[in-house]
Write a protein that holds these residues in place. Structure first.
Motif, mmCIF file in Angstrom:
data_model
loop_
_atom_site.group_PDB
_atom_site.id
_atom_site.type_symbol
_atom_site.label_atom_id
_atom_site.label_comp_id
_atom_site.label_asym_id
_atom_site.label_seq_id
_atom_site.Cartn_x
_atom_site.Cartn_y
_atom_site.Cartn_z
ATOM 1 N N LEU A 141 -4.749 1.241 5.964
ATOM 2 C CA LEU A 141 -5.040 -0.184 6.569
ATOM 3 C C LEU A 141 -4.028 -0.562 7.654
ATOM 4 O O LEU A 141 -3.038 0.495 7.946
ATOM 5 C CB LEU A 141 -4.463 -1.024 5.502
ATOM 6 C CG LEU A 141 -5.180 -0.734 3.976
ATOM 7 C CD1 LEU A 141 -4.786 -1.600 2.916
ATOM 8 C CD2 LEU A 141 -6.715 -1.586 4.185
ATOM 9 N N PRO A 142 -4.193 -1.337 8.447
ATOM 10 C CA PRO A 142 -3.376 -1.633 9.846
ATOM 11 C C PRO A 142 -1.777 -2.162 9.266
ATOM 12 O O PRO A 142 -1.727 -2.118 7.800
ATOM 13 C CB PRO A 142 -4.094 -2.994 10.119
ATOM 14 C CG PRO A 142 -5.301 -2.756 9.840
ATOM 15 C CD PRO A 142 -5.297 -2.360 8.415
ATOM 16 N N SER A 143 -0.991 -2.072 10.081
ATOM 17 C CA SER A 143 0.606 -2.348 9.615
ATOM 18 C C SER A 143 0.446 -3.769 9.153
ATOM 19 O O SER A 143 -0.123 -4.641 9.381
ATOM 20 C CB SER A 143 1.265 -2.233 10.937
ATOM 21 O OG SER A 143 1.182 -3.329 11.753
ATOM 22 N N LEU A 144 1.773 -4.000 8.310
ATOM 23 C CA LEU A 144 1.829 -5.123 7.694
ATOM 24 C C LEU A 144 2.198 -6.133 8.778
ATOM 25 O O LEU A 144 1.645 -7.358 8.579
ATOM 26 C CB LEU A 144 3.127 -5.336 6.804
ATOM 27 C CG LEU A 144 2.692 -4.352 5.459
ATOM 28 C CD1 LEU A 144 3.898 -4.521 4.385
ATOM 29 C CD2 LEU A 144 1.443 -4.917 4.692
ATOM 30 N N ARG A 159 3.956 -11.861 2.094
ATOM 31 C CA ARG A 159 3.069 -12.373 1.117
ATOM 32 C C ARG A 159 2.515 -13.745 1.051
ATOM 33 O O ARG A 159 1.311 -14.190 0.875
ATOM 34 C CB ARG A 159 3.249 -11.614 -0.514
ATOM 35 C CG ARG A 159 2.931 -10.261 -0.202
ATOM 36 C CD ARG A 159 3.235 -9.821 -1.688
ATOM 37 N NE ARG A 159 4.344 -9.438 -2.181
ATOM 38 C CZ ARG A 159 4.767 -9.238 -3.363
ATOM 39 N NH1 ARG A 159 3.903 -8.831 -4.406
ATOM 40 N NH2 ARG A 159 6.291 -9.034 -3.586
ATOM 41 N N ARG A 161 -3.041 5.787 0.673
ATOM 42 C CA ARG A 161 -3.404 6.943 1.315
ATOM 43 C C ARG A 161 -5.037 6.880 1.364
ATOM 44 O O ARG A 161 -5.599 7.402 2.342
ATOM 45 C CB ARG A 161 -2.710 8.083 0.822
ATOM 46 C CG ARG A 161 -1.567 8.427 0.965
ATOM 47 C CD ARG A 161 -0.879 9.518 0.002
ATOM 48 N NE ARG A 161 -1.341 10.723 0.782
ATOM 49 C CZ ARG A 161 -0.835 11.459 1.771
ATOM 50 N NH1 ARG A 161 0.298 10.844 2.242
ATOM 51 N NH2 ARG A 161 -1.203 12.555 2.216
ATOM 52 N N TYR A 212 -3.300 -7.303 3.402
ATOM 53 C CA TYR A 212 -1.798 -7.568 3.447
ATOM 54 C C TYR A 212 -1.545 -7.267 2.076
ATOM 55 O O TYR A 212 -0.574 -6.575 1.858
ATOM 56 C CB TYR A 212 -1.547 -8.689 4.172
ATOM 57 C CG TYR A 212 -0.066 -8.954 4.213
ATOM 58 C CD1 TYR A 212 0.760 -8.355 5.402
ATOM 59 C CD2 TYR A 212 0.960 -9.127 3.087
ATOM 60 C CE1 TYR A 212 2.069 -8.573 5.530
ATOM 61 C CE2 TYR A 212 2.165 -9.132 3.003
ATOM 62 C CZ TYR A 212 3.004 -8.884 4.419
ATOM 63 O OH TYR A 212 4.263 -8.843 4.441
ATOM 64 N N ARG A 236 4.696 4.410 -1.580
ATOM 65 C CA ARG A 236 4.141 5.102 -0.508
ATOM 66 C C ARG A 236 3.294 4.197 -0.062
ATOM 67 O O ARG A 236 2.662 3.281 -0.671
ATOM 68 C CB ARG A 236 3.879 6.455 -1.029
ATOM 69 C CG ARG A 236 2.694 6.393 -2.194
ATOM 70 C CD ARG A 236 2.284 7.923 -2.465
ATOM 71 N NE ARG A 236 1.292 7.730 -3.544
ATOM 72 C CZ ARG A 236 1.507 7.903 -4.762
ATOM 73 N NH1 ARG A 236 2.752 8.126 -5.219
ATOM 74 N NH2 ARG A 236 0.555 7.784 -5.558
ATOM 75 N N PRO A 237 2.709 4.494 1.243
ATOM 76 C CA PRO A 237 1.716 3.804 1.870
ATOM 77 C C PRO A 237 0.228 4.002 1.070
ATOM 78 O O PRO A 237 0.037 5.008 0.366
ATOM 79 C CB PRO A 237 1.608 4.325 3.167
ATOM 80 C CG PRO A 237 2.840 4.963 3.367
ATOM 81 C CD PRO A 237 3.285 5.638 2.138
ATOM 82 N N SER A 278 -1.932 -3.691 0.728
ATOM 83 C CA SER A 278 -1.044 -2.737 1.384
ATOM 84 C C SER A 278 0.593 -3.098 0.744
ATOM 85 O O SER A 278 1.205 -2.100 0.423
ATOM 86 C CB SER A 278 -0.908 -2.744 2.707
ATOM 87 O OG SER A 278 -0.203 -2.148 3.373
ATOM 88 N N ALA A 279 0.902 -4.230 0.894
ATOM 89 C CA ALA A 279 2.162 -4.568 0.357
ATOM 90 C C ALA A 279 2.547 -4.313 -1.050
ATOM 91 O O ALA A 279 3.378 -3.779 -1.449
ATOM 92 C CB ALA A 279 2.513 -6.203 0.713
ATOM 93 N N MET A 339 2.671 -0.494 -1.687
ATOM 94 C CA MET A 339 3.879 -0.022 -1.104
ATOM 95 C C MET A 339 5.157 -0.168 -1.932
ATOM 96 O O MET A 339 6.045 0.672 -2.333
ATOM 97 C CB MET A 339 4.027 -0.280 0.251
ATOM 98 C CG MET A 339 3.083 0.342 1.172
ATOM 99 S SD MET A 339 3.558 -0.235 2.961
ATOM 100 C CE MET A 339 4.975 0.881 3.330
ATOM 101 N N ARG A 340 5.130 -1.414 -2.348
ATOM 102 C CA ARG A 340 6.316 -1.836 -3.438
ATOM 103 C C ARG A 340 6.296 -1.246 -4.682
ATOM 104 O O ARG A 340 7.324 -0.783 -5.271
ATOM 105 C CB ARG A 340 6.521 -3.409 -3.578
ATOM 106 C CG ARG A 340 7.113 -4.099 -2.076
ATOM 107 C CD ARG A 340 7.021 -5.294 -2.053
ATOM 108 N NE ARG A 340 7.864 -5.837 -3.339
ATOM 109 C CZ ARG A 340 8.980 -6.131 -2.983
ATOM 110 N NH1 ARG A 340 9.371 -6.243 -1.928
ATOM 111 N NH2 ARG A 340 9.839 -6.960 -4.055
#
Lengths: 423, 314
Positions: free
Chosen positions: B169-172, B242, B165, B150, B162-163, B153-154, B157-158
């Motif tokens: 990873l699975p969705s938040l 988070r 690549r 988590y 962008r995600p 990924s978080a 992205m922030r």
């Protein structure tokens, strides 16, 4: 023999393409009129935004429709000058035409490399030809093989998996990285432009159900909301709607940010730091970039999305050689099969004639030797049968060998003349 | 022989981890099947080893630190296989398999095969105690993996807009849900383990020694988890993003402290009451509630059942 004439975004300006384009109804009329003019030939019309392609095929040489005839037919149908049209069209025959169709069906000739919609359009064009009775043995084979080749490319490469349009990337790569499901999320659309609607389409495909539209024009907000079973809210309630939203698609034409940091701070306590995905697709931006630093907010601008689109397109380009190798292989296989089929009638005729001679000679022999018992007759019949097959084997094997390289017209003609086979 | 099998297991999980890591460099349609095949093969061997020690040697699956580590690794391996089958495109193994490897390597190197002491009269309670602590630990390990995913990924992205690549990873939302569930399940299991440990100690000795590092570190862990649960229930933003991941990471640190106290306290690793009252070197005790002292307990257990007649030679 397969012939193709056509034009596409690669070589023809849109002014010409739109004059040659067919609506589904026009395509049906064109095919029917083609069938009356060339009853022995097969035809398929493929017409999309970016291309108009006209495929014809015939089993016999006499029935083949030349490129000039095809161009003239297209020009007459659209009421254009044939000479002017002919110069604008590309022309392919045989293997080139087959490879082109396979490439088109796999989306490798599209404006956006690897776009998947073209496969459905090729299928629709083929189905229309089937309904109009202008598809025949060759077009059946080549279009079915094209769809199979396209499926192979789709399964064996990742060329279709990477999205390259901003709305699709916004949902498939950004929204799905944050949310697992969309049916319980509040989707807020600010603005009612094309980009908003296109993004909304992808979001609803993923299951988004709770849609709210906010737009300065109340009428346009209501229209968009109605189309997507959502609700419209007045512009003044934008912040309230934002407080409840999980995902925002913003595409207004405002010249200044419509939500500033101070305004967002007002609604922040109401959100309890719930994740908020903001897809700011407007230029200039609708959301103050500083909002992206707030807790739980994931703010992406159109530049962020376009960068991912660019990277995805590069990844598709990297897959291109693999995809083309698959299509080359499929084309080679198809042409070998097609050429083998072209020799089929001659082989059949030759075998039939020789076996007829065999039967006549056996009948004459059995009349002269009436005392032969059944077992002896069977043995003699079997020996004659083997003799005919052994005599036929070398010429037929040579014919098959040559068919791998292309239709062996010379050999076929020689066989016809040597054995006096009918046309 | 068991140690050799454990090393083989470690090698198998290492191969699986290497396969997972190849996701960073290239795509392959065969990798998924290879990964499932390798892990499935490893789990079959793993299950056979745990089953052999349980049935053939008459050992409970968590009757020594060696068995405990093996079983915890097995449980995490099963969770990993399940998640891989349902999320084949996500490289969950990069985060889960190192934890499995740590447990397997701990079993192969530092864990003792000498069984914990077990009281016949409180067998069920001791089993509940051991099982709940084991499940609680596995759940905290899983929460650690999802929490780390988590955060990666978080934060990515922030910061990068962008995600991620390189790793899909699975969705938040999914990661947050699993992490929260892990926290709450860990609270339930570890609290149950802690309470049953206290009861066991009370039954045997009439009191609980709160100065024991195992007792106070365990109570610290359970207290922390309880505080986290209250925090999550009372303060709504604590259920989001988070914060949940950070709370899980902190829980993992508290768990490590408790495990370290358990492993490093001489009374818990190395003392086992024997038939004649003496304690052989290297024997462990199951209960976290109270330290056994040499000769303080006399459990009339058969040698075959305890299995301490062959320490390290299984």
């Amino acid at each position: 023999m397969i012939h193709l004439v056509g034009c596409s975004h690669h070589n023809t300006p849109v002014e010409i393409r739109e004059r040659l384009a067919f609506s589904p109804e026009q395509a049906r009329c064109a095919l029917e009129s083609f069938r009356q003019e060339f009853p022995q030939a097969e035809a398929v019309v493929l017409s999309t935004c970016n291309r108009v392609e006209f495929y014809t095929a015939a089993e016999s040489t006499a029935a083949v429709v030349s490129h000039e005839q095809m161009a003239r037919f297209l020009a007459h149908f659209h009421g254009l000058d044939p000479d002017a049209v002919f110069g604008q069209l590309f022309r392919h025959s045989g293997r080139e035409a087959v490879l082109h169709l396979f490439t088109v069906a796999a989306g490798l000739d599209s404006m956006v490399l690897g776009e998947p919609q073209i496969r459905a359009q090729v299928k629709q064009a083929y189905e229309l030809a089937c309904r109009c009775d202008t598809a025949g043995p060759i077009t059946h084979a080549v279009f079915q093989a094209a769809l199979k080749a396209a499926r192979r490319v789709s399964n064996e490469t990742t060329i279709h998996r990477k999205r390259v349009s901003v709305p699709s990337v916004a949902v498939a790569e950004f929204a799905k990285q944050i949310f697992e499901r969309f049916d319980d999320k509040q989707l807020l659309v600010i603005g009612a432009g094309e980009m908003a609607e296109e993004t909304l389409r992808y979001a609803t495909d993923e299951g988004a159900r709770h849609i709210t539209v906010v737009n300065r024009s109340w009428d346009r907000a209501c229209q968009l909301a109605q189309r997507w079973n959502g609700q419209a809210r007045p512009w003044e309630e934008l912040l309230d709607a934002l407080a409840q939203a999980d995902m925002v698609i913003s595409t207004t034409g405002a010249t200044e940010p419509i939500v500033r940091l101070e305004e967002f701070r007002q609604i922040e306590p109401l959100r309890y730091q719930r994740p908020l995905l903001i897809l700011d697709l407007a230029i200039p931006r609708d959301f103050d970039p500083a909002i992206g630093d707030c807790l739980g907010v994931y703010l992406f601008s159109i530049d962020d999305l376009q960068e991912v689109c660019r990277q995805n397109l590069q990844e598709r380009q990297r897959e291109l050689p693999t995809a083309m190798a698959i299509l080359e292989e499929e084309t080679t296989q198809f042409m070998a099969e097609l050429n083998r089929r072209a020799t089929g009638p001659i082989i059949h005729q030759l075998k039939q004639d020789w076996h007829q001679v065999k039967e006549e000679e056996l009948a004459r022999l059995f009349n002269k030797l009436p005392h032969l018992d059944q077992r002896s007759r069977e043995e003699i019949r079997y020996a004659f049968h083997r003799l005919v097959n052994k005599l036929l084997h070398p010429p037929l094997e040579s014919l098959r060998d040559h068919a791998r390289e292309g239709v062996p017209h010379g050999l076929l003609e020689a066989l016809k003349k040597l054995f006096q086979l009918p046309e | 022989m068991n140690t050799t099998v454990v090393w083989i297991l470690a090698l198998v999980y290492l191969v699986a981890l290497a396969l997972e890591l190849t996701r960073i460099w290239f795509r392959s349609s065969l990798r998924g099947a290879a990964l499932v095949g390798v892990v499935l093969g490893g789990l079959i061997v793993h299950t056979a080893l745990v089953g052999y020690r349980w049935v053939a040697l008459g050992r409970d699956p968590f009757s020594s630190t060696f068995d405990w580590c093996l079983l915890a690794a097995w449980a995490l391996g099963v969770v990993y296989l399940y998640l891989t089958l349902y999320h084949p495109n996500n490289p969950l193994g990069i985060f889960l398999l190192p934890l499995v490897l740590v447990l397997v390597l701990a079993a192969a190197t530092v864990a003792s095969q000498v069984p914990f002491a077990q009281a016949q009269e409180a067998q069920i309670l001791a089993t509940v105690h051991g099982l709940s602590l084991l499940v609680g630990t596995v759940v905290v390990f899983l929460g650690l993996a999802t929490g780390v995913m988590y955060l990666i990924s978080a934060i990515w992205m922030r910061r990068m807009h962008r995600p991620v690549r390189l790793l899909r990873l699975p969705s938040l939302e999914w990661l947050q849900r699993i992490t929260t569930r892990c926290l709450l399940l860990a609270l339930v299991c570890l609290s149950l383990g802690f309470v049953t440990g206290l009861v066991l100690s009370q039954l045997r000795h009439g009191h609980v020694d709160w100065s024991d590092p195992v007792v106070w570190s365990s109570s610290l862990l359970v207290g922390w988890l309880a505080a986290v649960a209250v925090f999550i229930l009372v303060y709504r933003p604590a259920r989001q993003g988070r914060k949940v991941a950070y709370l899980t990471l902190a829980s993992f640190v508290f768990l490590l402290i408790a495990l370290w106290a358990f492993w490093s306290t001489p009374g818990h690793v190395g003392k086992l009451p024997t038939l004649n009252g003496s304690a052989p070197e290297g024997s462990d005790q199951l209960t976290w509630g109270r330290r056994y002292t040499r000769g303080s307990l006399r459990f009339p257990l058969p040698r075959r059942k305890l299995g301490y007649d062959s320490p390290g030679g299984l």
